[in-house]
Write an enzyme that holds these catalytic residues in place. Structure first.
Site, mmCIF file in Angstrom:
data_model
loop_
_atom_site.group_PDB
_atom_site.id
_atom_site.type_symbol
_atom_site.label_atom_id
_atom_site.label_comp_id
_atom_site.label_asym_id
_atom_site.label_seq_id
_atom_site.Cartn_x
_atom_site.Cartn_y
_atom_site.Cartn_z
ATOM 1 C CG MET A 45 -2.004 -1.042 1.184
ATOM 2 S SD MET A 45 -3.112 -0.954 2.611
ATOM 3 C CE MET A 45 -2.131 -1.711 3.879
ATOM 4 C CD GLN A 98 3.330 -3.499 -6.050
ATOM 5 O OE1 GLN A 98 3.007 -2.349 -5.776
ATOM 6 N NE2 GLN A 98 2.464 -4.484 -6.121
ATOM 7 C CB CYS A 128 -1.865 -0.179 -8.722
ATOM 8 S SG CYS A 128 -2.223 1.419 -8.035
ATOM 9 C CG ASN A 228 -5.620 -8.269 -2.020
ATOM 10 O OD1 ASN A 228 -5.689 -7.446 -2.929
ATOM 11 N ND2 ASN A 228 -5.600 -7.900 -0.763
ATOM 12 N NE ARG A 253 -9.346 -1.792 1.125
ATOM 13 C CZ ARG A 253 -10.386 -1.922 0.332
ATOM 14 N NH1 ARG A 253 -11.042 -0.849 -0.051
ATOM 15 N NH2 ARG A 253 -10.780 -3.110 -0.104
HETATM 16 C C1 LIG Z 1 -3.676 3.224 0.469
HETATM 17 C C2 LIG Z 1 -3.531 2.098 -0.517
HETATM 18 C C3 LIG Z 1 -2.391 2.021 -1.318
HETATM 19 C C4 LIG Z 1 -2.236 0.973 -2.227
HETATM 20 N N1 LIG Z 1 -1.070 0.885 -2.951
HETATM 21 C C5 LIG Z 1 -0.859 -0.208 -3.730
HETATM 22 C C6 LIG Z 1 0.396 -0.380 -4.367
HETATM 23 O O1 LIG Z 1 1.328 0.414 -4.240
HETATM 24 N N2 LIG Z 1 0.558 -1.500 -5.137
HETATM 25 C C7 LIG Z 1 -0.448 -2.424 -5.300
HETATM 26 O O2 LIG Z 1 -0.253 -3.427 -5.995
HETATM 27 N N3 LIG Z 1 -1.637 -2.270 -4.687
HETATM 28 C C8 LIG Z 1 -1.850 -1.203 -3.897
HETATM 29 N N4 LIG Z 1 -3.031 -1.089 -3.214
HETATM 30 C C9 LIG Z 1 -4.028 -2.167 -3.300
HETATM 31 C C10 LIG Z 1 -3.839 -3.175 -2.138
HETATM 32 O O3 LIG Z 1 -2.586 -3.836 -2.238
HETATM 33 C C11 LIG Z 1 -4.950 -4.245 -2.123
HETATM 34 O O4 LIG Z 1 -4.898 -4.967 -3.324
HETATM 35 C C12 LIG Z 1 -6.338 -3.629 -1.981
HETATM 36 O O5 LIG Z 1 -6.365 -2.637 -0.970
HETATM 37 C C13 LIG Z 1 -7.373 -4.726 -1.650
HETATM 38 O O6 LIG Z 1 -7.040 -5.376 -0.466
HETATM 39 P P1 LIG Z 1 -7.790 -5.022 0.942
HETATM 40 O O7 LIG Z 1 -9.252 -5.142 0.695
HETATM 41 O O8 LIG Z 1 -7.262 -6.025 1.913
HETATM 42 O O9 LIG Z 1 -7.414 -3.630 1.277
HETATM 43 C C14 LIG Z 1 -3.239 -0.025 -2.345
HETATM 44 C C15 LIG Z 1 -4.383 0.076 -1.564
HETATM 45 C C16 LIG Z 1 -4.539 1.116 -0.654
HETATM 46 C C17 LIG Z 1 -5.796 1.176 0.195
#
Ligand SMILES: Cc1cc2nc3c(=O)[nH]c(=O)nc-3n(C[C@H](O)[C@H](O)[C@H](O)COP(=O)(O)O)c2cc1C
Length: 378
Positions: A45, A98, A128, A228, A253
């Protein structure tokens, strides 16, 4: 599209009554030479999974934590931000970094650069949805172009001697759910684990994650699959593992402000029972140590800003926290922040020995609360 039912038999509480649910026997995941201690992974994240947070989650039970993404554009490698993202001093193994980009050669160079900086696993971001990333055909936008996906994976796998993993969404949009095809490309390109967020690129963060596509991919490929999306509670972890047969789960999150959730999940999977809520005193110590780590890592000016976010996540839902957070936003120095946190936790400890959420903990960081990371929004 089927969604997993949330109606599970009521588990026992932590007082020790007999549990109605069975344990989930899962084996720890292996990624190349790295045997993880369990199958719980912290999602990358941007703006959150910096070195202090990754370290904390690992200490509190996560088997692996993927770094914030590092741009593949070498012009950015000298920037403060990228240098910080490539700093792994003292980080617990395995160090997974990453990278994001769209050009196979640049991504290969970025992989090499990060391995030189200490990365033991390289993760490629094709998950992303942020406009800033997708407009340059990177992140989940790449899923549209399978031949390019194949070229990128081949170039990166060929560039480094460490395992390369891939993070994707289920597809571009609901009419183009090509996760299975991308998974086959990944496996044949030498990718050593695949994380799948159960949403399409077009979904952004809306709606609920679906796990059928993840289950379908798991049934087809032999490399570890990491599920995920919207995994917020120990029960949800168990359901998702059982439903998809995935080798691991990745949590984003829900771990914000709750790094101890990983030990709670491990305990639940092993015993079918919940740990008691953490003691106020313990979380006070964890938060203060986390803050000092942030100040050391970012310096006072940026550290105080980054810390505000984490303090807000730690305290959301706790008694009296709205007023506390409001006051916190006015504070400009490390010393003021620490003093305010100490005072707040002193008040909390007067209310009871253990953390009491006014809101249900499992619902705290629920998806609809989360927006696209400000840092990534175009
Ligand atoms: C604040 C934030 C930043 C994120 N940054 C990235 C990132 O840099 N690279 C990536 O592959 N996914 C990123 N994601 C997506 C998360 O890795 C994840 O796939 C997504 O939040 C769903 O998972 P969750 O429901 O457990 O949050 C980000 C998500 C959030 C909320």
């Amino acid at each position: 599209m089927r969604h997993i039912s949330l109606c599970m038999p009521r588990d026992c509480d932590y007082n020790g009554a007999l549990s109605l649910v069975t344990h989930t026997r899962t084996s720890p995941v292996r990624i190349g030479p790295h045997q993880l201690k369990n199958n719980l992974v912290v999602a990358p994240m941007a703006g959150v999974t910096d070195r202090p947070f990754r370290q904390l989650c690992k200490t509190m039970g996560a088997g692996m934590a993927v770094s914030e993404m590092v741009a593949s554009n070498s012009l950015l490698w000298g920037s403060e931000k990228t240098k910080r993202r490539a700093n792994h001093d003292g980080e617990v193994d395995p160090i997974s970094v990453q990278i994001a980009g769209a050009d196979p050669q640049m991504l290969a160079d970025a992989a090499r650069y990060n391995v030189d900086q200490g990365a033991q696993i390289i993760d490629i971001n094709m998950g992303c949805p942020a406009k800033k990333i997708c407009n340059v055909m990177a992140g989940s936008a790449l899923l549209k172009d399978e031949p390019l996906v194949a070229r990128i994976l081949k170039a990166v796998v060929g560039a480094v001697g460490v395992p390369v993993t891939l993070k994707i969404r289920t597809g571009w949009d609901r009419d183009h759910r090509n996760a299975l095809m991308v998974a086959r490309i990944a496996e044949s390109s030498g990718i050593q684990a695949l994380a799948i967020h159960g949403r399409t690129r077009a979904c952004g963060y809306s709606g609920e994650a679906e796990y059928d596509t993840i289950a379908a991919v798991k049934a087809e490929i032999r490399i570890p699959v990491i599920a995920n999306g919207d995994i917020t509670t120990p029960e949800r972890v168990k359901q998702v593992l059982e439903y998809t047969k995935a080798d691991a789960v990745m949590i984003g999150r829900a771990a914000q402000g709750r790094p101890w959730m990983f030990r709670e999940i491990s305990h639940f999977l092993e015993t079918g029972r919940h740990l008691p809520p953490p003691a106020v005193g313990e979380i006070h110590r964890v938060l203060v140590a986390h803050l000092h780590d942030l100040y050391d890592f970012y310096g006072e000016l940026t550290g105080v800003r980054v810390a505000r976010k984490h303090i807000s996540w730690y305290t959301k839902g706790l008694a009296g926290s709205a007023a506390f957070r409001h006051g916190m936003n006015q504070l400009q120095t490390c010393a003021e922040q620490i003093r305010a946190v100490d005072d707040y936790f002193a008040e909390l400890s007067g209310l009871g020995e253990r953390l009491i959420y006014v809101e249900e903990p499992g619902m705290m960081n629920k998806p609809e609360r989360m927006e696209e990371p400000a840092e990534l929004a175009a």
